[in-house]
Each structure stands twice: as structure tokens, then as C-alpha cells.
Design an enzyme around this catalytic site. Structure first.
Site, mmCIF file in Angstrom:
data_model
loop_
_atom_site.group_PDB
_atom_site.id
_atom_site.type_symbol
_atom_site.label_atom_id
_atom_site.label_comp_id
_atom_site.label_asym_id
_atom_site.label_seq_id
_atom_site.Cartn_x
_atom_site.Cartn_y
_atom_site.Cartn_z
ATOM 1 N N ASN A 43 0.834 -1.202 0.000
ATOM 2 C CA ASN A 43 0.000 0.000 0.000
ATOM 3 C C ASN A 43 0.868 1.251 0.000
ATOM 4 O OD1 ASN A 43 0.549 -0.840 2.710
ATOM 5 N ND2 ASN A 43 -1.095 0.441 3.503
ATOM 6 N N GLU A 95 0.397 5.285 0.469
ATOM 7 C CA GLU A 95 -0.537 6.321 0.912
ATOM 8 C C GLU A 95 -0.095 7.705 0.441
ATOM 9 O OE1 GLU A 95 -0.973 5.622 5.143
ATOM 10 O OE2 GLU A 95 -2.169 3.807 4.754
ATOM 11 N N CYS A 147 -4.345 0.657 -2.262
ATOM 12 C CA CYS A 147 -4.140 -0.597 -1.535
ATOM 13 C C CYS A 147 -3.040 -1.418 -2.206
ATOM 14 C CB CYS A 147 -5.419 -1.427 -1.539
ATOM 15 S SG CYS A 147 -6.763 -0.735 -0.587
ATOM 16 N N GLU A 193 -3.132 -4.508 -2.946
ATOM 17 C CA GLU A 193 -3.680 -5.418 -3.963
ATOM 18 C C GLU A 193 -3.748 -4.731 -5.319
ATOM 19 O OE1 GLU A 193 -4.796 -4.828 -0.930
ATOM 20 O OE2 GLU A 193 -6.047 -6.449 -0.165
ATOM 21 N N CYS A 228 -10.464 -4.871 0.317
ATOM 22 C CA CYS A 228 -11.576 -3.908 0.396
ATOM 23 C C CYS A 228 -12.467 -4.048 -0.847
ATOM 24 C CB CYS A 228 -11.037 -2.483 0.512
ATOM 25 S SG CYS A 228 -10.412 -1.817 -1.035
ATOM 26 N N CYS A 279 -10.885 -3.107 -4.273
ATOM 27 C CA CYS A 279 -9.968 -4.145 -4.790
ATOM 28 C C CYS A 279 -10.747 -5.352 -5.289
ATOM 29 C CB CYS A 279 -8.976 -4.555 -3.710
ATOM 30 S SG CYS A 279 -7.765 -3.262 -3.349
HETATM 31 N N1 THU Z 1 -5.208 -1.524 2.673
HETATM 32 C C1 THU Z 1 -4.654 -2.368 1.750
HETATM 33 O O1 THU Z 1 -3.607 -2.071 1.172
HETATM 34 N N2 THU Z 1 -5.278 -3.529 1.492
HETATM 35 C C2 THU Z 1 -6.395 -3.984 2.146
HETATM 36 O O2 THU Z 1 -6.871 -5.071 1.858
HETATM 37 C C3 THU Z 1 -7.022 -3.153 3.169
HETATM 38 C C4 THU Z 1 -6.447 -1.803 3.369
HETATM 39 C C5 THU Z 1 -4.498 -0.279 3.000
HETATM 40 C C6 THU Z 1 -5.167 0.992 2.598
HETATM 41 C C7 THU Z 1 -4.542 1.968 3.569
HETATM 42 O O3 THU Z 1 -3.262 2.373 3.077
HETATM 43 C C8 THU Z 1 -4.315 1.136 4.816
HETATM 44 O O4 THU Z 1 -4.343 -0.222 4.392
HETATM 45 C C9 THU Z 1 -5.333 1.359 5.898
HETATM 46 O O5 THU Z 1 -6.609 1.171 5.456
#
Ligand code: THU
Length: 137
Positions: A45, A47, A56, A58, A95, A98
Site C-alpha cells: 500500500n 498512501e 491498496c 492489492e 476492500c 480491490c
Molecule cells: N489496505 C490495503 O492495502 N489492502 C487492504 O486489503 C485493506 C487496506 C491499505 C489501505 C490503507 O493504506 C491502509 O491499508 C489502511 O486502510
């Protein structure tokens, strides 16, 4: 670790967690995508201060996999995560956004693939991507 056949993919997903840029959530996620040609693409991930601009793990991994190897089917994606305390997360699941991306990859390549959820302590759950999102757009 359970014998799901995805041990090495899970190890790569766990390794990808270390490259997460998650200064806002402190929730670090890693993904490893196994392609039909045997290649593995990793992502984590990423940000951004403008929060919705982040992505994310994924989607980072799946979009990169599809751009690096156009026309090659996805066989599996392994996902692992560490919580803000640094503990492996049990039962991390993708999520909704994704899941929608996964649904379109299934449709685009007419091929389902496995979603490999790596919990702590070597727990691994394998789910067909097609079961993650009923009624995709
Ligand atoms: N996130 C993912 O990368 N994958 C998931 O399946 C759930 C959430 C990330 C998004 C954000 O950067 C952090 O986790 C918190 O939600």
C-alpha cells in the site's frame, strides 16, 4: 505453515509488507501476484497526504502485473498485513474497490484466480476471487 501450495507466494507477500508507505494509517499491507507465466509481481500500500489518492497493496500489485504482462492471466494473489503495533493481521481481506478490480480481471481474462489470505502464525485461507464480490459492476 499449512500446505496450500502457496507457501512461497505468502512469503513474498509478507516481504512486500516491508515496502509499504503507510505513514498515515500505520497499517502495512503486502501483496504478491502469481501470473500464468510464472512471474511474481509484488506490491504494497502506498498512501498520500490527499488520502483517497493512495492505493491498496492489492491494486498496486494487480495493476502493475497487468501492465507488465498484458494478456497473461493472474493465477493467484497472496495478501499479508501488519497492524500499527507491528503484529501480523489475522484474516486480512481485500476492500470493496480491490474486489471490483479483481472481478474485472476475472472477466477480462475469463479466468478465476485464488486469493490467498495470510494470517499470523502461518494461517492461510484460500478463496476463489469470484466469491469475493457478488453483483460486481
Ligand atoms: N489496505 C490495503 O492495502 N489492502 C487492504 O486489503 C485493506 C487496506 C491499505 C489501505 C490503507 O493504506 C491502509 O491499508 C489502511 O486502510
Amino acid at each position: 505453515m499449512q500446505n496450500t501450495g502457496y507457501d512461497s507466494l505468502v512469503i513474498l507477500a509478507r516481504a512486500a509488507v516491508e515496502s509499504a508507505y503507510c505513514v498515515y494509517s500505520r497499517f502495512a499491507v503486502g501483496a504478491a501476484v502469481l501470473m500464468d507465466n510464472g512471474e511474481v509481481v509484488r506490491g504494497s500500500n502506498q498512501e498520500n497526504a490527499a488520502y483517497p489518492s493512495g492505493s491498496c497493496a492489492e491494486r498496486v500489485a494487480l495493476f502493475y502485473a497487468c501492465s507488465a504482462y498484458p494478456g497473461v492471466k493472474v493465477k493467484a494473489i497472496a495478501i499479508a498485513a501488519r497492524d500499527p503495533a507491528g503484529e501480523w493481521v489475522r484474516g486480512i481481506t481485500p476492500c470493496g474497490a480491490c474486489r471490483q478490480v479483481m472481478a474485472e480481471i476475472i472477466r477480462r481474462y475469463r479466468a478465476d484466480f485464488d486469493v490467498v489470505l495470510a494470517g499470523g502464525e502461518g494461517e492461510v485461507t484460500v478463496i476463489p476471487a469470484s466469491e469475493l464480490l457478488p453483483f460486481p459492476f
